[in-house]
Design an enzyme around this catalytic site. Sequence first.
Site, PDB file in Angstrom:
ATOM      1  N   ARG A   3       0.818  -1.231   0.000  1.00 52.77           N
ATOM      2  CA  ARG A   3       0.000   0.000   0.000  1.00 52.77           C
ATOM      3  C   ARG A   3       0.846   1.273   0.000  1.00 52.77           C
ATOM      4  O   ARG A   3       0.392   2.341   0.412  1.00 52.77           O
ATOM      5  CB  ARG A   3      -0.976   0.029   1.174  1.00 52.77           C
ATOM      6  CG  ARG A   3      -1.942  -1.133   1.134  1.00 52.77           C
ATOM      7  CD  ARG A   3      -3.262  -0.793   1.792  1.00 52.77           C
ATOM      8  NE  ARG A   3      -4.191  -1.871   1.570  1.00 52.77           N
ATOM      9  CZ  ARG A   3      -4.371  -2.893   2.417  1.00 52.77           C
ATOM     10  NH1 ARG A   3      -3.684  -2.955   3.523  1.00 52.77           N
ATOM     11  NH2 ARG A   3      -5.233  -3.828   2.137  1.00 52.77           N
ATOM     12  N   LYS A  57       2.435  11.489 -10.990  1.00 56.78           N
ATOM     13  CA  LYS A  57       1.670  10.596 -11.866  1.00 56.78           C
ATOM     14  C   LYS A  57       2.484   9.339 -12.089  1.00 56.78           C
ATOM     15  O   LYS A  57       3.643   9.413 -12.511  1.00 56.78           O
ATOM     16  CB  LYS A  57       1.383  11.271 -13.204  1.00 56.78           C
ATOM     17  CG  LYS A  57       0.198  12.203 -13.160  1.00 56.78           C
ATOM     18  CD  LYS A  57      -0.199  12.608 -14.555  1.00 56.78           C
ATOM     19  CE  LYS A  57      -1.384  13.543 -14.540  1.00 56.78           C
ATOM     20  NZ  LYS A  57      -1.714  14.042 -15.881  1.00 56.78           N
ATOM     21  N   GLU A  73       8.030  18.727 -24.428  1.00 56.87           N
ATOM     22  CA  GLU A  73       7.327  19.124 -23.191  1.00 56.87           C
ATOM     23  C   GLU A  73       7.744  20.540 -22.764  1.00 56.87           C
ATOM     24  O   GLU A  73       6.932  21.302 -22.257  1.00 56.87           O
ATOM     25  CB  GLU A  73       7.611  18.133 -22.054  1.00 56.87           C
ATOM     26  CG  GLU A  73       6.978  16.762 -22.222  1.00 56.87           C
ATOM     27  CD  GLU A  73       5.471  16.720 -21.927  1.00 56.87           C
ATOM     28  OE1 GLU A  73       4.902  17.732 -21.490  1.00 56.87           O
ATOM     29  OE2 GLU A  73       4.868  15.651 -22.161  1.00 56.87           O
ATOM     30  N   LYS A  96       5.419  23.763 -13.344  1.00 54.89           N
ATOM     31  CA  LYS A  96       4.666  22.532 -13.053  1.00 54.89           C
ATOM     32  C   LYS A  96       4.266  22.470 -11.576  1.00 54.89           C
ATOM     33  O   LYS A  96       3.130  22.130 -11.239  1.00 54.89           O
ATOM     34  CB  LYS A  96       5.492  21.296 -13.424  1.00 54.89           C
ATOM     35  CG  LYS A  96       4.760  20.025 -13.048  1.00 54.89           C
ATOM     36  CD  LYS A  96       5.119  18.834 -13.849  1.00 54.89           C
ATOM     37  CE  LYS A  96       4.085  17.733 -13.586  1.00 54.89           C
ATOM     38  NZ  LYS A  96       4.358  16.535 -14.320  1.00 54.89           N
ATOM     39  N   GLU A 153      -5.628  16.468 -10.622  1.00 58.21           N
ATOM     40  CA  GLU A 153      -6.151  16.830 -11.940  1.00 58.21           C
ATOM     41  C   GLU A 153      -7.672  16.989 -11.974  1.00 58.21           C
ATOM     42  O   GLU A 153      -8.343  16.546 -12.902  1.00 58.21           O
ATOM     43  CB  GLU A 153      -5.700  15.789 -12.975  1.00 58.21           C
ATOM     44  CG  GLU A 153      -5.638  16.367 -14.377  1.00 58.21           C
ATOM     45  CD  GLU A 153      -4.963  15.434 -15.369  1.00 58.21           C
ATOM     46  OE1 GLU A 153      -3.741  15.231 -15.230  1.00 58.21           O
ATOM     47  OE2 GLU A 153      -5.653  14.935 -16.250  1.00 58.21           O
ATOM     48  N   ARG A 198      -4.822  21.344 -13.250  1.00 64.56           N
ATOM     49  CA  ARG A 198      -3.746  20.469 -13.751  1.00 64.56           C
ATOM     50  C   ARG A 198      -4.010  19.965 -15.164  1.00 64.56           C
ATOM     51  O   ARG A 198      -3.077  19.558 -15.875  1.00 64.56           O
ATOM     52  CB  ARG A 198      -3.515  19.292 -12.781  1.00 64.56           C
ATOM     53  CG  ARG A 198      -2.329  18.439 -13.187  1.00 64.56           C
ATOM     54  CD  ARG A 198      -1.852  17.506 -12.110  1.00 64.56           C
ATOM     55  NE  ARG A 198      -0.715  16.743 -12.569  1.00 64.56           N
ATOM     56  CZ  ARG A 198       0.032  15.978 -11.799  1.00 64.56           C
ATOM     57  NH1 ARG A 198      -0.244  15.879 -10.521  1.00 64.56           N
ATOM     58  NH2 ARG A 198       1.043  15.319 -12.296  1.00 64.56           N
ATOM     59  N   ASN A 247      -1.960  18.917 -19.914  1.00 63.75           N
ATOM     60  CA  ASN A 247      -2.213  17.966 -20.995  1.00 63.75           C
ATOM     61  C   ASN A 247      -2.302  18.638 -22.362  1.00 63.75           C
ATOM     62  O   ASN A 247      -2.749  18.018 -23.327  1.00 63.75           O
ATOM     63  CB  ASN A 247      -3.510  17.185 -20.723  1.00 63.75           C
ATOM     64  CG  ASN A 247      -3.393  16.322 -19.490  1.00 63.75           C
ATOM     65  OD1 ASN A 247      -2.325  15.777 -19.212  1.00 63.75           O
ATOM     66  ND2 ASN A 247      -4.474  16.207 -18.732  1.00 63.75           N
ATOM     67  N   HIS A 251      -1.759  16.710 -25.534  1.00 61.40           N
ATOM     68  CA  HIS A 251      -1.712  15.290 -25.196  1.00 61.40           C
ATOM     69  C   HIS A 251      -2.913  14.481 -25.700  1.00 61.40           C
ATOM     70  O   HIS A 251      -2.786  13.279 -25.906  1.00 61.40           O
ATOM     71  CB  HIS A 251      -1.570  15.103 -23.678  1.00 61.40           C
ATOM     72  CG  HIS A 251      -0.167  15.368 -23.187  1.00 61.40           C
ATOM     73  ND1 HIS A 251       0.444  16.594 -23.337  1.00 61.40           N
ATOM     74  CD2 HIS A 251       0.737  14.571 -22.564  1.00 61.40           C
ATOM     75  CE1 HIS A 251       1.673  16.521 -22.807  1.00 61.40           C
ATOM     76  NE2 HIS A 251       1.867  15.318 -22.335  1.00 61.40           N
ATOM     77  N   HIS A 279      -1.424  11.541 -27.575  1.00 60.80           N
ATOM     78  CA  HIS A 279      -1.517  10.148 -27.113  1.00 60.80           C
ATOM     79  C   HIS A 279      -2.122   9.259 -28.203  1.00 60.80           C
ATOM     80  O   HIS A 279      -1.731   8.099 -28.360  1.00 60.80           O
ATOM     81  CB  HIS A 279      -2.371  10.058 -25.844  1.00 60.80           C
ATOM     82  CG  HIS A 279      -1.600  10.387 -24.593  1.00 60.80           C
ATOM     83  ND1 HIS A 279      -2.198  10.506 -23.364  1.00 60.80           N
ATOM     84  CD2 HIS A 279      -0.275  10.609 -24.371  1.00 60.80           C
ATOM     85  CE1 HIS A 279      -1.273  10.793 -22.450  1.00 60.80           C
ATOM     86  NE2 HIS A 279      -0.108  10.871 -23.046  1.00 60.80           N
ATOM     87  N   HIS A 337       7.283  10.502 -27.463  1.00 61.16           N
ATOM     88  CA  HIS A 337       6.201  11.212 -26.775  1.00 61.16           C
ATOM     89  C   HIS A 337       6.242  12.710 -27.132  1.00 61.16           C
ATOM     90  O   HIS A 337       5.217  13.311 -27.471  1.00 61.16           O
ATOM     91  CB  HIS A 337       6.344  11.006 -25.272  1.00 61.16           C
ATOM     92  CG  HIS A 337       5.300  11.703 -24.465  1.00 61.16           C
ATOM     93  ND1 HIS A 337       3.965  11.386 -24.538  1.00 61.16           N
ATOM     94  CD2 HIS A 337       5.395  12.730 -23.567  1.00 61.16           C
ATOM     95  CE1 HIS A 337       3.275  12.172 -23.734  1.00 61.16           C
ATOM     96  NE2 HIS A 337       4.126  13.000 -23.130  1.00 61.16           N
TER      97      HIS A 337
HETATM   98  N1  GLY Z   1       2.546  15.352 -17.477  1.00 59.92           N
HETATM   99  C1  GLY Z   1       1.362  15.988 -17.097  1.00 59.92           C
HETATM  100  C2  GLY Z   1       1.121  15.980 -15.624  1.00 59.92           C
HETATM  101  O1  GLY Z   1       1.999  15.616 -14.863  1.00 59.92           O
HETATM  102  O2  GLY Z   1       0.034  16.332 -15.206  1.00 59.92           O
END
Ligand code: GLY
Length: 360
Positions: free
Chosen positions: A117, A139, A181, A229, A239, A243, A247, A250, A254, A267
């Site tokens: 956990r 993430k 990025e 960030k 998010e 947040r 994206n 993205h 993606h 990416h």
């Molecule tokens: N890479 C996008 C984030 O960390 O929210």
Amino acid sequence: MIELAVNIKSGDLSYPIYINNNNIEELKSEVFRQISGKKYLVVISEKVNRLYGKILGFNSERVFVLKDGEKEKNFKNYRKILERALKMQLTRKDAIIAVGGGVVGDLAGFAASTYMRGIDFIQIPTTLLACVDSSVGGKTGIDTSFGKNLVGSFYQPKVVLINTNFLKTLDERQLKTGLGEVVKYAFIEKSCKCEDFNLTNFLNENFEKIFERDTKTLNELIKICLSLKTSVVEKDEKEGGLRRILNFGHTYGHAVEKITNYKKYTHGEAVVEGMRFAFGLAVKKGLIDKNYQFYAEDVFKKYRFMPIPSFNTDKMIQTMKLDKKASSGSINFVLPVDYSTVDIFHFTEQELAEFCGKAL
Ligand code: GLY
């Protein structure tokens, strides 16, 4: 040395990020200081292990070497890492350390978040992409045949140790994927609610030094991106709102990666194409004028990102619908609304098809 702090108010938790270009031996001492008294499992990228394994000097019995490539961020390797930790009898007091790029960090972080956990997790990012983005913010996850990062967790590391010496041995394409990025941060920076920096100017002024991998410039570049960030993540760890701006590029990006089986484009290349798509959509929707789109295209070209040939519209829309950023009945896009400013927009499948025509 540059030190930043991430303070997640909602979770009442904070951790440091250290950025420097000391020699790797010093990094090693810092890691051992962090894990003193603990057992540990290191998950390290094959290439990084080949180049730096000896200098880092981790006990080989405590090292799990992961082959390079997005394809490795899968259930099989997740399970192998957990089984290795179980065999080593790691306890809740012990730690998992990721040494590598985004794939290693995401996979090892997910294992750390679920093992017993949750045990301590240390990020040592060795690619530009991991330094400016994926190592910070918590993430973690793995890819599935249904899409990227569809299984995962939010799990913040205990510390992020960045050493820009690792970036000297990145190949040009890996450097560029990180720059994808970086460029993203320039296009969203005013929305990050962090007043202290001007990434857009920094990118204009330091283009040559960045490609030369001047360590001082890279340290500063990483500091700016991570400050942006951190500002976002501190306000919205999970998010739920702000947040989502991270994206940018993205949703489409993606889908590009998925449709090409995670093999053809990196990416960063896919995200830049996603930003191009977002600029096109924003012009069609009347959110920005064409001058801003031309300006963005100049930035992409300056940073050596050439356009990717287009894909079948229906296939792209079906793939974007599977993205976890999609919500019932709508596909979500972060779109530019002004210079360095973005917002979130929702499209139904039909609206998107109409906006795109057949020219996706
Ligand atoms: N890479 C996008 C984030 O960390 O929210």
